[in-house]
Design a protein around this motif. Structure first.
Motif, mmCIF file in Angstrom:
data_model
loop_
_atom_site.group_PDB
_atom_site.id
_atom_site.type_symbol
_atom_site.label_atom_id
_atom_site.label_comp_id
_atom_site.label_asym_id
_atom_site.label_seq_id
_atom_site.Cartn_x
_atom_site.Cartn_y
_atom_site.Cartn_z
ATOM 1 N N GLN A 1 0.820 -1.155 0.014
ATOM 2 C CA GLN A 1 -0.004 0.062 0.086
ATOM 3 C C GLN A 1 0.963 1.263 0.116
ATOM 4 O O GLN A 1 0.478 2.255 -0.727
ATOM 5 C CB GLN A 1 -0.976 0.085 1.164
ATOM 6 C CG GLN A 1 -2.069 -1.107 0.986
ATOM 7 C CD GLN A 1 -2.906 -0.961 2.341
ATOM 8 O OE1 GLN A 1 -2.774 -0.263 3.350
ATOM 9 N NE2 GLN A 1 -3.966 -1.710 2.208
ATOM 10 N N ASN A 2 2.035 1.175 0.757
ATOM 11 C CA ASN A 2 2.822 2.230 0.651
ATOM 12 C C ASN A 2 3.463 2.407 -0.469
ATOM 13 O O ASN A 2 3.733 3.712 -0.929
ATOM 14 C CB ASN A 2 3.938 2.157 1.895
ATOM 15 C CG ASN A 2 3.653 2.259 3.320
ATOM 16 O OD1 ASN A 2 2.313 3.039 3.467
ATOM 17 N ND2 ASN A 2 4.121 1.547 4.134
ATOM 18 N N ASN A 3 3.940 1.402 -1.185
ATOM 19 C CA ASN A 3 4.403 1.326 -2.671
ATOM 20 C C ASN A 3 3.446 2.230 -3.745
ATOM 21 O O ASN A 3 3.793 2.860 -4.413
ATOM 22 C CB ASN A 3 4.969 0.093 -3.104
ATOM 23 C CG ASN A 3 6.204 -0.298 -2.494
ATOM 24 O OD1 ASN A 3 6.886 0.656 -1.628
ATOM 25 N ND2 ASN A 3 6.583 -1.565 -2.279
ATOM 26 N N ILE A 4 2.073 1.835 -3.489
ATOM 27 C CA ILE A 4 1.077 2.213 -4.592
ATOM 28 C C ILE A 4 0.838 3.682 -4.231
ATOM 29 O O ILE A 4 0.762 4.623 -5.078
ATOM 30 C CB ILE A 4 -0.269 1.491 -4.170
ATOM 31 C CG1 ILE A 4 0.156 -0.071 -4.533
ATOM 32 C CG2 ILE A 4 -1.153 1.983 -5.013
ATOM 33 C CD1 ILE A 4 -1.201 -0.906 -4.367
ATOM 34 N N SER A 5 0.977 4.132 -2.788
ATOM 35 C CA SER A 5 0.890 5.620 -2.604
ATOM 36 C C SER A 5 1.873 6.451 -2.954
ATOM 37 O O SER A 5 1.634 7.620 -3.420
ATOM 38 C CB SER A 5 0.749 5.697 -1.061
ATOM 39 O OG SER A 5 -0.523 4.990 -0.520
ATOM 40 N N SER A 6 3.047 5.935 -2.970
ATOM 41 C CA SER A 6 4.162 6.705 -3.466
ATOM 42 C C SER A 6 4.117 6.900 -4.877
ATOM 43 O O SER A 6 4.184 7.397 -5.848
ATOM 44 C CB SER A 6 5.402 5.925 -3.337
ATOM 45 O OG SER A 6 5.634 5.741 -1.939
#
Length: 190
Positions: A185-190
């Motif tokens: 999720q953090n990678n998608i948000s970035s």
């Protein structure tokens, strides 16, 4: 001195390495019993999680152990009752011995009385030996019951260890998936 053995077992579709002093056949037998219990519970309700199935299996085994302990307690009570019954003939034997002391005076009077009382003493000694053998047999039965109880307690302990290992592995897997999901999720948000 027993050496510890590593045995890989399959319980409910998962492999576990069991380390113990018991024979490989014994460890495999116990693992098969746990697997059989878990599969039986799982087959009755497919909605149960592995953890719930493991807990129910542990409860079933604990119930079996409790009942075995109750049975051992009953056997122990029966053994005590038998020992109490054995005590009565010993008291009777003591009374007979006292009577024999009184009869010794009569032994001096007639040889016939002496012969009769010697035969009676032989019968009493035979009964005494039979009672001692019976007492020994009862002790053996009690030892066997205690041994079975200890074995069941050991099986329960091993099952509890297996359950704790499975729970730990499940918790680690959940934590790993959660952390992986958060990173994704953090990678998608970035």
């Amino acid at each position: 001195m027993n050496t510890k053995k590593k045995v890989v077992v399959n319980i409910f579709g998962s492999e576990y390495t069991i380390i113990g002093e018991s024979s490989e056949d014994y460890i495999n037998y116990i693992a098969a019993k746990v697997d059989e219990t878990m599969r039986d519970i799982g087959s009755r309700n497919s909605r149960y999680s592995t953890t719930m199935i493991a807990v129910l299996a542990a409860l079933n085994m604990a119930d079996f152990l409790y009942k075995a302990q109750e049975e051992a307690s009953v056997l122990s009570d029966e053994n005590k009752a038998l020992k109490d019954e054995i005590a009565v003939p010993f008291e009777e034997l003591e009374n007979i011995r006292k009577e024999m002391d009184a009869l010794k005076q009569q032994y001096l009077i007639t040889q016939d009385e002496l012969t009769k009382n010697q035969i009676e003493l032989g019968v009493i000694n035979k009964e005494h030996k039979n009672l001692l053998k019976e007492n020994k047999d009862l002790k053996v039965e009690l030892d066997v019951s205690r041994s079975a109880l200890k074995e069941m307690q050991s099986k329960l302990f091993e099952s509890q260890i297996d359950l704790l290992k499975a729970k730990k592995e499940l918790d680690e897997l959940k934590s790993f998936r959660h952390n992986k999901s958060n990173r994704n999720q953090n990678n998608i948000s970035s």
